[in-house]
Motif scaffolding. Sequence first.
Motif, PDB file in Angstrom:
ATOM      1  N   VAL A 161     -60.180 -19.010  17.861  1.00  0.00           N
ATOM      2  CA  VAL A 161     -59.757 -20.458  18.065  1.00  0.00           C
ATOM      3  C   VAL A 161     -58.822 -20.940  16.849  1.00  0.00           C
ATOM      4  O   VAL A 161     -57.804 -21.120  17.069  1.00  0.00           O
ATOM      5  CB  VAL A 161     -60.865 -21.595  17.933  1.00  0.00           C
ATOM      6  CG1 VAL A 161     -60.397 -22.875  17.721  1.00  0.00           C
ATOM      7  CG2 VAL A 161     -61.831 -21.058  19.235  1.00  0.00           C
ATOM      8  N   ILE A 162     -59.059 -20.596  15.645  1.00  0.00           N
ATOM      9  CA  ILE A 162     -58.150 -20.540  14.457  1.00  0.00           C
ATOM     10  C   ILE A 162     -56.671 -20.191  14.817  1.00  0.00           C
ATOM     11  O   ILE A 162     -55.800 -20.591  14.622  1.00  0.00           O
ATOM     12  CB  ILE A 162     -58.663 -20.036  12.975  1.00  0.00           C
ATOM     13  CG1 ILE A 162     -59.810 -21.183  12.858  1.00  0.00           C
ATOM     14  CG2 ILE A 162     -57.706 -20.244  12.001  1.00  0.00           C
ATOM     15  CD1 ILE A 162     -60.646 -20.744  11.543  1.00  0.00           C
ATOM     16  N   GLY A 163     -56.861 -18.876  15.133  1.00  0.00           N
ATOM     17  CA  GLY A 163     -55.500 -18.151  15.527  1.00  0.00           C
ATOM     18  C   GLY A 163     -54.668 -18.890  16.772  1.00  0.00           C
ATOM     19  O   GLY A 163     -53.467 -19.382  16.573  1.00  0.00           O
ATOM     20  N   GLU A 164     -55.420 -19.345  17.691  1.00  0.00           N
ATOM     21  CA  GLU A 164     -54.969 -20.216  18.659  1.00  0.00           C
ATOM     22  C   GLU A 164     -54.233 -21.380  18.095  1.00  0.00           C
ATOM     23  O   GLU A 164     -53.237 -21.825  18.464  1.00  0.00           O
ATOM     24  CB  GLU A 164     -55.850 -20.469  19.712  1.00  0.00           C
ATOM     25  CG  GLU A 164     -56.124 -19.463  20.641  1.00  0.00           C
ATOM     26  CD  GLU A 164     -57.369 -19.744  21.618  1.00  0.00           C
ATOM     27  OE1 GLU A 164     -58.015 -20.880  21.634  1.00  0.00           O
ATOM     28  OE2 GLU A 164     -57.489 -18.983  22.636  1.00  0.00           O
ATOM     29  N   ILE A 165     -54.975 -22.140  17.288  1.00  0.00           N
ATOM     30  CA  ILE A 165     -54.352 -23.290  16.629  1.00  0.00           C
ATOM     31  C   ILE A 165     -53.355 -23.168  15.872  1.00  0.00           C
ATOM     32  O   ILE A 165     -52.385 -23.916  15.944  1.00  0.00           O
ATOM     33  CB  ILE A 165     -55.481 -24.079  15.842  1.00  0.00           C
ATOM     34  CG1 ILE A 165     -56.775 -24.539  16.745  1.00  0.00           C
ATOM     35  CG2 ILE A 165     -55.184 -25.155  14.897  1.00  0.00           C
ATOM     36  CD1 ILE A 165     -58.057 -25.217  15.892  1.00  0.00           C
ATOM     37  N   PHE A 166     -53.122 -22.060  14.983  1.00  0.00           N
ATOM     38  CA  PHE A 166     -52.025 -21.849  14.342  1.00  0.00           C
ATOM     39  C   PHE A 166     -50.602 -21.606  15.135  1.00  0.00           C
ATOM     40  O   PHE A 166     -49.622 -21.778  14.884  1.00  0.00           O
ATOM     41  CB  PHE A 166     -52.137 -20.468  13.427  1.00  0.00           C
ATOM     42  CG  PHE A 166     -52.931 -20.868  12.172  1.00  0.00           C
ATOM     43  CD1 PHE A 166     -52.379 -21.813  11.236  1.00  0.00           C
ATOM     44  CD2 PHE A 166     -54.028 -20.141  11.695  1.00  0.00           C
ATOM     45  CE1 PHE A 166     -52.999 -22.130   9.948  1.00  0.00           C
ATOM     46  CE2 PHE A 166     -54.569 -20.666  10.535  1.00  0.00           C
ATOM     47  CZ  PHE A 166     -53.943 -21.412   9.922  1.00  0.00           C
ATOM     48  N   VAL A 167     -50.950 -20.729  16.147  1.00  0.00           N
ATOM     49  CA  VAL A 167     -49.920 -20.481  17.227  1.00  0.00           C
ATOM     50  C   VAL A 167     -49.460 -21.701  17.862  1.00  0.00           C
ATOM     51  O   VAL A 167     -48.213 -22.304  18.026  1.00  0.00           O
ATOM     52  CB  VAL A 167     -50.317 -19.545  18.091  1.00  0.00           C
ATOM     53  CG1 VAL A 167     -49.388 -19.510  19.533  1.00  0.00           C
ATOM     54  CG2 VAL A 167     -50.598 -18.208  17.787  1.00  0.00           C
ATOM     55  N   GLU A 168     -50.342 -22.542  18.034  1.00  0.00           N
ATOM     56  CA  GLU A 168     -49.957 -23.912  18.776  1.00  0.00           C
ATOM     57  C   GLU A 168     -49.315 -25.040  17.721  1.00  0.00           C
ATOM     58  O   GLU A 168     -48.064 -25.498  18.168  1.00  0.00           O
ATOM     59  CB  GLU A 168     -51.135 -24.809  19.407  1.00  0.00           C
ATOM     60  CG  GLU A 168     -50.880 -26.082  20.153  1.00  0.00           C
ATOM     61  CD  GLU A 168     -49.897 -25.814  21.341  1.00  0.00           C
ATOM     62  OE1 GLU A 168     -49.262 -26.866  21.733  1.00  0.00           O
ATOM     63  OE2 GLU A 168     -49.987 -24.895  22.071  1.00  0.00           O
ATOM     64  N   LYS A 169     -49.922 -25.073  16.618  1.00  0.00           N
ATOM     65  CA  LYS A 169     -49.401 -25.762  15.562  1.00  0.00           C
ATOM     66  C   LYS A 169     -47.955 -25.546  15.109  1.00  0.00           C
ATOM     67  O   LYS A 169     -47.207 -26.345  14.796  1.00  0.00           O
ATOM     68  CB  LYS A 169     -50.128 -25.791  14.210  1.00  0.00           C
ATOM     69  CG  LYS A 169     -49.987 -26.923  13.286  1.00  0.00           C
ATOM     70  CD  LYS A 169     -51.071 -27.206  12.361  1.00  0.00           C
ATOM     71  CE  LYS A 169     -50.595 -27.994  10.979  1.00  0.00           C
ATOM     72  NZ  LYS A 169     -51.381 -28.996  11.069  1.00  0.00           N
ATOM     73  N   TYR A 170     -47.580 -24.354  15.009  1.00  0.00           N
ATOM     74  CA  TYR A 170     -46.347 -23.626  14.538  1.00  0.00           C
ATOM     75  C   TYR A 170     -45.593 -23.302  15.336  1.00  0.00           C
ATOM     76  O   TYR A 170     -44.501 -22.471  15.019  1.00  0.00           O
ATOM     77  CB  TYR A 170     -46.592 -22.814  13.147  1.00  0.00           C
ATOM     78  CG  TYR A 170     -47.419 -23.595  11.959  1.00  0.00           C
ATOM     79  CD1 TYR A 170     -46.817 -24.586  11.483  1.00  0.00           C
ATOM     80  CD2 TYR A 170     -48.807 -23.345  11.951  1.00  0.00           C
ATOM     81  CE1 TYR A 170     -47.643 -25.172  10.297  1.00  0.00           C
ATOM     82  CE2 TYR A 170     -49.438 -23.562  11.029  1.00  0.00           C
ATOM     83  CZ  TYR A 170     -48.930 -24.774   9.964  1.00  0.00           C
ATOM     84  OH  TYR A 170     -49.715 -25.338   9.146  1.00  0.00           O
ATOM     85  N   ARG A 171     -45.666 -23.243  16.766  1.00  0.00           N
ATOM     86  CA  ARG A 171     -44.782 -22.699  17.831  1.00  0.00           C
ATOM     87  C   ARG A 171     -43.354 -23.020  17.646  1.00  0.00           C
ATOM     88  O   ARG A 171     -42.542 -22.596  18.162  1.00  0.00           O
ATOM     89  CB  ARG A 171     -45.548 -22.920  19.065  1.00  0.00           C
ATOM     90  CG  ARG A 171     -45.575 -24.239  19.467  1.00  0.00           C
ATOM     91  CD  ARG A 171     -46.169 -24.443  20.890  1.00  0.00           C
ATOM     92  NE  ARG A 171     -46.614 -25.711  21.308  1.00  0.00           N
ATOM     93  CZ  ARG A 171     -45.883 -26.596  21.945  1.00  0.00           C
ATOM     94  NH1 ARG A 171     -44.728 -26.329  22.327  1.00  0.00           N
ATOM     95  NH2 ARG A 171     -46.295 -27.911  22.337  1.00  0.00           N
ATOM     96  N   HIS A 172     -43.331 -24.371  17.197  1.00  0.00           N
ATOM     97  CA  HIS A 172     -41.727 -25.038  17.308  1.00  0.00           C
ATOM     98  C   HIS A 172     -40.996 -24.356  16.027  1.00  0.00           C
ATOM     99  O   HIS A 172     -39.716 -24.620  16.118  1.00  0.00           O
ATOM    100  CB  HIS A 172     -41.793 -26.460  17.037  1.00  0.00           C
ATOM    101  CG  HIS A 172     -42.530 -27.128  15.712  1.00  0.00           C
ATOM    102  ND1 HIS A 172     -43.863 -27.045  15.419  1.00  0.00           N
ATOM    103  CD2 HIS A 172     -42.090 -27.355  14.438  1.00  0.00           C
ATOM    104  CE1 HIS A 172     -44.143 -27.495  14.342  1.00  0.00           C
ATOM    105  NE2 HIS A 172     -43.194 -27.693  13.876  1.00  0.00           N
ATOM    106  N   PHE A 173     -41.597 -23.616  15.062  1.00  0.00           N
ATOM    107  CA  PHE A 173     -40.765 -23.118  14.095  1.00  0.00           C
ATOM    108  C   PHE A 173     -39.660 -21.825  14.645  1.00  0.00           C
ATOM    109  O   PHE A 173     -40.151 -21.545  15.682  1.00  0.00           O
ATOM    110  CB  PHE A 173     -41.551 -22.378  12.997  1.00  0.00           C
ATOM    111  CG  PHE A 173     -42.379 -23.251  12.129  1.00  0.00           C
ATOM    112  CD1 PHE A 173     -42.089 -23.120  10.579  1.00  0.00           C
ATOM    113  CD2 PHE A 173     -42.858 -24.468  12.515  1.00  0.00           C
ATOM    114  CE1 PHE A 173     -42.574 -24.009   9.750  1.00  0.00           C
ATOM    115  CE2 PHE A 173     -43.555 -25.238  11.494  1.00  0.00           C
ATOM    116  CZ  PHE A 173     -43.364 -25.058  10.152  1.00  0.00           C
TER     117      PHE A 173
END
Length: 159
Positions: free
Chosen positions: A49-61
């Motif tokens: 879940v933490i991995g999914e959250i990181f991907v979602e949170k920083y996908r706009h980079f």
Amino acid sequence: MESDLAIFLRLLVVTVLAGSLGWEREKLGKSAGLRTHILVGVGAVLFVVIGEIFVEKYRHFDQSMRFDPIRIVEAIVTGISFLGAGIIFVAREKGVVKNLTTAASIWTTSAVGMLVGLERYFLAIGSTAIIFVVLRFLAILEIKRQKTPENEKPSEVSD
């Protein structure tokens, strides 16, 4: 972004699945039981879940930030393997390996946790059932096999 309630559902599912595996080990008096298996399963879900959250949170980079989900799997497997290795020991005077099956059950519980973390519930439940059968019912067959007269010699591997 997924709600915390949906993530909490994953944690509840893995608590039941990992708990059933831990209960089986605890019932046999093994060193890693109910609490250990539940924590391994919950931890695996949380890391996914933490991995999914990181991907979602920083996908706009931009492209300078890349995510490799396989690294999460590698980290979980490495950590759990280290934990499992810590409970395996050899009784030197008898040359008997102890807790090998329990270490394997911890390792497979982390895989169940990763499946739940990825919301692959059918695979997680099916895997748990297979693991439970291996732990509970194949152990009974081993005990019966060891008690036959042709197998008088004690086993060198013990769990």
